[in-house]
Design an enzyme around this catalytic site. Sequence first.
Site, PDB file in Angstrom:
ATOM      1  CG  PHE A 149      39.093  35.783  34.855  1.00 20.68           C
ATOM      2  CD1 PHE A 149      40.231  36.534  35.091  1.00 20.68           C
ATOM      3  CD2 PHE A 149      37.921  36.173  35.490  1.00 20.68           C
ATOM      4  CE1 PHE A 149      40.220  37.640  35.934  1.00 20.68           C
ATOM      5  CE2 PHE A 149      37.895  37.273  36.334  1.00 20.68           C
ATOM      6  CZ  PHE A 149      39.040  38.010  36.561  1.00 20.68           C
ATOM      7  CE  LYS A 173      32.306  26.791  31.520  1.00 22.15           C
ATOM      8  NZ  LYS A 173      32.744  28.205  31.121  1.00 22.15           N
ATOM      9  CB  CYS A 281      38.838  34.587  45.584  1.00 26.25           C
ATOM     10  SG  CYS A 281      39.838  33.126  45.924  1.00 26.25           S
ATOM     11  CD  GLU A 381      35.225  39.192  45.086  1.00 25.51           C
ATOM     12  OE1 GLU A 381      36.258  38.560  45.352  1.00 25.51           O
ATOM     13  OE2 GLU A 381      34.187  38.650  44.660  1.00 25.51           O
TER      14      GLU A 381
END
Length: 496
Positions: A149, A173, A281, A381
């Site tokens: 996302f 996808k 990230c 994380e």
Amino acid sequence: MKQVPLLINGNMVASQTTQFIDVTNPANGDVIARTPVTTNAEMQQALSAAKKAFETWRHVPVTERARIMMRYQAILKRDQKRIATVLAEETGKVFDDAMGDVWRGIEVVEQAMNAPSLMMGETVENVARGIDTCSFIQPIGVCAGITPFNFPAMIPLWMFPLAIVCGNTFILKPSEQDPLTPMLLAELFIEAGAPAGVLNVVHGGKEQVDTLLHHPDIAAVSFVGSVPVGQYIYRTATENLKRAQCFAGAKNHTVVMPDANKQHVINNLVGASVGAAGQRCMAISVAVFVGSAQEWIEELAQQISKVTPGVWNDDKAGFGPIISAAAKHRVLDLIASGKAQGATCLVDGSEFTVKGLENGHWIGPTVFKDVTTDMRIYQEEIFGPVLCCMCVDTLEEALALVNSNPYGNGTSIFTASGAAARKYQSEVTVGQVGINVPIPVPLPFFSFTGWKNSFFGDLHAYGKQAVRFYTETKTVTSRWPEQDIPSGPNMTINLR
């Protein structure tokens, strides 16, 4: 209510499914669209379309494939603001950040335009008497991409343009949480001249992913997302004898040396830690202060506290909301665990909200100090606007701390010492290193090179490594004698 379409064989089609996933505006919680859970029959249609298209697309001259990317790049630049607006509305990113998301994807498309050079093989004349050997770079087939996302423009553009320009076909996808941006990218790709079936887009969850992972026509799978899902996809894809590149979680450290420029450090840490609500990230979630640099923590916290979240078109907003209620709950749980485990919370954004948008998934900037390696806020994380500050006495201790972490996506060091910088870049066991640069994401003519539990696979995204991932090499050894071949068999493997 808008239903997100599928792209199958060049056509935007409405799914016949009865199952849908709500797409919500994270700033207020309103449902803005519905993502279809693609039926098995539709999945098979997409797979068949991609397989059939590959039969002809692989033979299209690489120069023609590159020209489609040239047109696509121009269209993406033309519509960058339009794409960024859709992206901002469905992710909550502030507009400048959304524009950056789109731009970093455009840069990869620009790299795809270089396909004729990137796909050049090698030739050696007279490897033996009258025998030549050459190599060709050829596509591998139908490839799949499963994207997250947090970068709904950049990460799909990491994948399908390079795979397709190499002669493959592709099934994307995207995340079910923000599919409107990827669908717009697909629409513009068709406008650029992509033939039917070269790119197909399906939606859904684990069932649809499993179809791609198990289907014999899928040759390679690219993924970006969490560690558990990345491990699952890598294991499942490789067990089914597919190539896989899976980019997973991170815990990125910045090491701050006492000889660094203090204001430069603070400015960079503010944006790198809480920008995009920490949902990157490559976000810096741990700042390691060496020696007297720890005296800067209070000033850093003061500067971070001035950053105010807000809606995407608010020029004063530093970042937007968390993507979903579930994601917000997880971040709040980790903030609470940091307090409970003894970290000092210098800035607490857990009660933050935007007036009139109380149903939005808001978390304000949060800063901890006195963080230790046994705390959950260090071990996990967070993927939220939370910075953990730690202190060590020497560069060697900082290196030991970073190298003992199981993740290896990105790291940076701020220093005025070339010797310290060189030691750090040489000895740190992290794939992407910044020197006085907080988020060292390489430009697309290099590759995105996370290490350790941040990456599962062999060949990384974009750059030359991506071309190798999406292709295979064929070598041809040939002899064209000018006279009759001497009689008698050659009973050895030597070329004569």
